[in-house]
Design a protein around this motif. Structure first.
Motif, short mmCIF file in Angstrom:
data_model
loop_
_atom_site.label_atom_id
_atom_site.label_comp_id
_atom_site.label_asym_id
_atom_site.label_seq_id
_atom_site.Cartn_x
_atom_site.Cartn_y
_atom_site.Cartn_z
N PRO A 131 0.83 -1.21 0.00
CA PRO A 131 0.00 0.00 0.00
C PRO A 131 0.87 1.27 0.00
CG PRO A 131 -0.15 -1.18 2.11
CD PRO A 131 0.67 -2.03 1.20
N ASP A 132 0.31 2.34 -0.57
CA ASP A 132 1.07 3.60 -0.69
C ASP A 132 1.64 4.05 0.65
OD1 ASP A 132 0.52 3.61 -3.32
OD2 ASP A 132 -1.07 5.15 -3.23
N TRP A 133 0.81 3.96 1.69
CA TRP A 133 1.27 4.49 2.98
C TRP A 133 2.54 3.77 3.43
CZ3 TRP A 133 2.07 1.56 7.29
CH2 TRP A 133 1.45 0.31 7.33
N LEU A 134 2.65 2.48 3.09
CA LEU A 134 3.83 1.73 3.51
C LEU A 134 5.03 2.07 2.61
CD1 LEU A 134 4.90 -0.28 5.55
CD2 LEU A 134 4.02 -2.14 4.13
N ASN A 135 4.78 2.18 1.30
CA ASN A 135 5.86 2.58 0.40
C ASN A 135 6.43 3.94 0.80
OD1 ASN A 135 6.26 0.48 -1.49
ND2 ASN A 135 4.35 1.03 -2.53
N GLU A 136 5.57 4.80 1.33
CA GLU A 136 6.02 6.15 1.70
C GLU A 136 6.67 6.18 3.08
OE1 GLU A 136 2.35 8.20 1.10
OE2 GLU A 136 2.47 7.85 -1.08
N THR A 137 6.62 5.06 3.80
CA THR A 137 7.20 5.02 5.15
C THR A 137 8.73 4.93 5.07
OG1 THR A 137 5.25 3.92 6.03
CG2 THR A 137 7.29 3.68 7.31
N GLU A 138 9.40 5.80 5.79
CA GLU A 138 10.86 5.68 5.92
C GLU A 138 11.12 5.30 7.37
OE1 GLU A 138 13.09 5.69 3.62
OE2 GLU A 138 11.87 6.49 1.97
N PHE A 139 11.43 4.03 7.62
CA PHE A 139 11.76 3.62 8.98
C PHE A 139 13.06 4.31 9.37
CE2 PHE A 139 9.26 -0.05 7.37
CZ PHE A 139 8.25 -0.04 8.31
N ALA A 140 13.08 4.90 10.57
CA ALA A 140 14.26 5.66 10.98
C ALA A 140 15.46 4.75 11.24
CB ALA A 140 13.94 6.49 12.23
N THR A 141 15.17 3.56 11.71
CA THR A 141 16.26 2.62 12.02
C THR A 141 15.84 1.22 11.57
OG1 THR A 141 15.28 2.07 14.16
CG2 THR A 141 16.89 3.88 14.13
N ALA A 142 16.84 0.33 11.49
CA ALA A 142 16.54 -1.07 11.17
C ALA A 142 15.60 -1.63 12.23
CB ALA A 142 17.83 -1.87 11.09
N GLY A 143 15.82 -1.22 13.48
CA GLY A 143 14.99 -1.73 14.59
C GLY A 143 13.51 -1.40 14.39
N GLU A 144 13.23 -0.22 13.83
CA GLU A 144 11.82 0.15 13.59
C GLU A 144 11.18 -0.75 12.54
OE1 GLU A 144 10.77 4.10 12.51
OE2 GLU A 144 11.51 4.96 14.38
N ALA A 145 11.96 -1.04 11.50
CA ALA A 145 11.43 -1.92 10.44
C ALA A 145 11.21 -3.32 11.01
CB ALA A 145 12.40 -1.96 9.26
N GLU A 146 12.15 -3.76 11.84
CA GLU A 146 11.99 -5.09 12.47
C GLU A 146 10.74 -5.12 13.34
OE1 GLU A 146 16.81 -5.82 12.81
OE2 GLU A 146 15.58 -6.00 14.61
N ALA A 147 10.51 -4.03 14.05
CA ALA A 147 9.34 -3.99 14.94
C ALA A 147 8.06 -4.10 14.11
CB ALA A 147 9.35 -2.72 15.77
N PHE A 148 8.04 -3.43 12.95
CA PHE A 148 6.85 -3.53 12.09
C PHE A 148 6.66 -4.98 11.63
CE2 PHE A 148 4.61 -3.93 8.15
CZ PHE A 148 3.48 -3.14 8.35
N LEU A 149 7.76 -5.59 11.15
CA LEU A 149 7.64 -6.96 10.65
C LEU A 149 7.19 -7.90 11.77
CD1 LEU A 149 10.79 -7.18 8.32
CD2 LEU A 149 8.39 -7.10 7.61
N ASP A 150 7.76 -7.73 12.96
CA ASP A 150 7.35 -8.57 14.10
C ASP A 150 5.86 -8.42 14.36
OD1 ASP A 150 9.75 -9.74 14.77
OD2 ASP A 150 10.36 -8.09 16.08
N SER A 151 5.41 -7.17 14.35
CA SER A 151 4.03 -6.96 14.74
C SER A 151 3.07 -7.41 13.64
CB SER A 151 3.86 -5.48 15.14
OG SER A 151 2.78 -4.91 14.50
N TYR A 152 3.37 -7.08 12.37
CA TYR A 152 2.45 -7.47 11.28
C TYR A 152 2.44 -8.99 11.10
CZ TYR A 152 0.16 -8.06 6.86
OH TYR A 152 -0.72 -8.51 5.90
#
Ligand code: 9MR
Length: 379
Positions: A131-152
Motif C-alpha cells: 500500500p502507498d502508505w507503507l511505500n512512503e514510510t521511511e523507517f528511521a532505524t533497522a529496529g523500527e522496520a523489524e518492529a513492524f515486521l514482528d508486529s504485522y
C-alpha cells in the motif's frame, strides 16, 4: 451431536464415487474418468493424496457467492489459498485499519469443508503491491522496520496458526530484470536482512507452518537472470540459517505460449530445479495456470495445446519427489486473473484453468489427473 466436516462424512461413507454423487454435478464433456457423478470419477485431491501430494486452488472471497464454483472446489480440492485476501494491501490498507474479514471468510470456508489452507503471502516484497502508505514510510532505524515486521507478521501468521499449515513468507523479492533484490521500505532500512527477518518472524508466529519463498521465475525464455537471482537469494537464506522449507514455483507461463515449452528450455529449467532441490528445499507449485493470449481462437486446438503442455510440465515437476504441493490459480476460466492480463487481441475468452466458464471439466483437468496418476510416490 458430533459435527463431521463434509470431507470426513464422505470418507465414512466410503470414497470417491460417493463424493462425486454427493457433489451432484452435471457431467462434463470429457472422458468418463473426468465426469463427476460417474464411477470412474476420482477427485484430484484424492489422486494427489495417493502420491503424497496436496492439490488445491486459489479463491477470492467474492467467489464464495458462486455456488457452482464452490461445488467444484469442494469436490476437487484438498487445499485452499486466498488469491488476494491474505495480502498486506488487503489486511492493512491504511495504518491501523486491520481488515481480516475476507481472509477469515475464506479460512472459515476451508475449515467448514475439511480443506487445508496455505497462506499467501506475508510480505509481497514488491513496491507495486504494497500500500502507498507503507511505500512512503521511511523507517528511521533497522529496529523500527523489524518492529513492524514482528508486529504485522506476528498478528497475521499468529491469527491463522495452526490452521494455515504453510505460508509464502516472502513473495517476489527478486527483480527479474537485474536478479537483485527489489527495494522496499524494509530493505531500505534493513538491507537484504529484511528477507531473512521475515522468515524468522513467521517461524516464531506460526511454528508449525512450513515456509516458502514464492516467485514467478519459470522455464520461459528471458527468465535466466530471474532464476539466477532466485538461486542467489535461496543460498543466502540458507547460509543465514533462515527457516525456509521450500521454493514456491508459481508456474504461470505468462509470455511464452504452451507450445513454446521446447526441449532446450526444459533442459535449462531442469538445471534450475536441480539446484533448488540440491539445496535441500522442497518444491511447491503454487499458482498453476496456462496463458493462451497468443494462440489462435479455435477452442479445441487451444484446449489440446494447453492440456498437452500441462501434462508435460507436471510430468517434469512431479518427477521430483521434493514436489509436495500443486495449487491451481483458480479452477474456472471466467474467474481467472488472466482474463484481464495480456488480453487477447480477438477478445475471446481465455481458457487458462481446469474448468470452463460453464463449470465443465476440460482436457486440462484430465491432463492434471493423468500427471497425478503417473507421478511417483513421495514420502
Ligand atoms: O490473481 C491475483 C489478482 O487477482 C490480483 O489483482 C493481483 C494483484 O494482487 O495478484 C494476482 O495474483 C498474483 C499472486 O498474488 C502472485 N503471483 C502472481 C499472481 C498473478 O498476478
Amino acid at each position: 451431536m458430533t459435527r463431521f466436516t463434509r470431507r470426513q462424512a464422505l470418507t465414512l461413507l466410503g470414497g470417491s464415487a460417493v463424493a462425486a454423487a454427493c457433489a451432484g454435478q452435471t457431467p462434463g464433456p470429457v472422458s468418463p474418468e473426468g465426469v463427476a457423478g460417474t464411477d470412474a470419477f476420482v477427485p484430484l485431491h484424492e489422486l494427489a493424496q495417493a502420491k503424497g501430494l496436496r492439490f488445491g486452488t486459489a479463491m477470492s472471497a467474492g467467489q464464495l457467492d458462486d455456488l457452482r464454483y464452490l461445488e467444484i472446489v469442494r469436490r476437487e480440492c484438498g487445499v485452499l489459498v486466498a488469491e488476494n485476501a491474505h495480502k498486506l494491501y488487503t489486511i492493512l490498507p491504511q495504518p491501523d485499519a486491520w481488515n481480516f474479514a475476507p481472509g477469515d471468510a475464506l479460512a472459515d470456508f476451508a475449515q467448514d469443508n475439511g480443506l487445508g489452507m496455505r497462506g499467501h503471502t506475508l510480505i509481497w516484497s514488491h513496491p507495486r503491491w504494497l500500500p502507498d502508505w507503507l511505500n512512503e514510510t521511511e523507517f528511521a532505524t533497522a529496529g523500527e522496520a523489524e518492529a513492524f515486521l514482528d508486529s504485522y507478521i506476528g498478528r497475521v501468521a499468529g491469527r491463522y496458526s495452526p490452521f494455515i499449515y504453510s505460508w509464502d513468507a516472502i513473495n517476489e523479492a527478486v527483480d527479474p530484470a537485474t536478479g537483485e533484490l527489489r527495494e522496499t521500505p524494509f530493505t531500505r532500512a534493513m538491507g537484504p536482512e529484511a528477507i531473512d527477518y521475515a522468515f524468522f518472524a513467521a517461524k516464531e508466529a506460526a511454528p508449525g507452518a512450513t515456509l516458502a519463498y514464492n516467485d514467478y521465475m519459470s522455464w520461459e525464455g528471458g527468465h535466466e537472470t530471474h532464476r539466477t537471482g532466485v538461486l542467489r537469494l535461496l543460498e543466502r537464506l540458507i547460509s543465514n540459517g533462515a527457516p525456509i522449507d521450500a521454493l514456491g514455483i508459481q508456474s504461470h507461463s505468462n509470455e511464452d505460449m504452451p507450445n513454446e515449452y521446447t526441449p532446450e528450455k526444459q533442459r535449462a529449467w531442469r538445471a534450475f530445479v536441480d539446484e533448488v532441490v540440491g539445496m535441500g528445499l522442497d518444491i511447491y507449485l503454487t499458482e498453476f495456470d496456462v496463458n493462451d493470449t497468443d494462440l489462435g481462437p479455435d477452442i479445441e486446438m487451444r484446449d489440446r495445446l494447453i492440456a498437452s503442455y500441462t501434462r508435460d510440465y507436471l510430468d517434469l515437476m512431479l518427477s521430483y519427489p521434493q514436489t509436495k504441493e500443486l495449487l491451481a490459480w483458480g479452477m474456472v476460466d471466467k474467474h481467472s486473473w488472466l482474463q484481464g492480463f495480456m488480453p487477447r487481441e480477438d477478445d475471446v475468452e481465455k481458457r487458462p484453468t481446469l474448468y470452463d466458464s460453464n463449470y465443465q471439466a476440460k482436457p486440462m483437468r484430465e491432463a492434471v489427473a493423468a500427471a497425478l496418476r503417473a507421478a511417483p510416490d513421495r514420502a
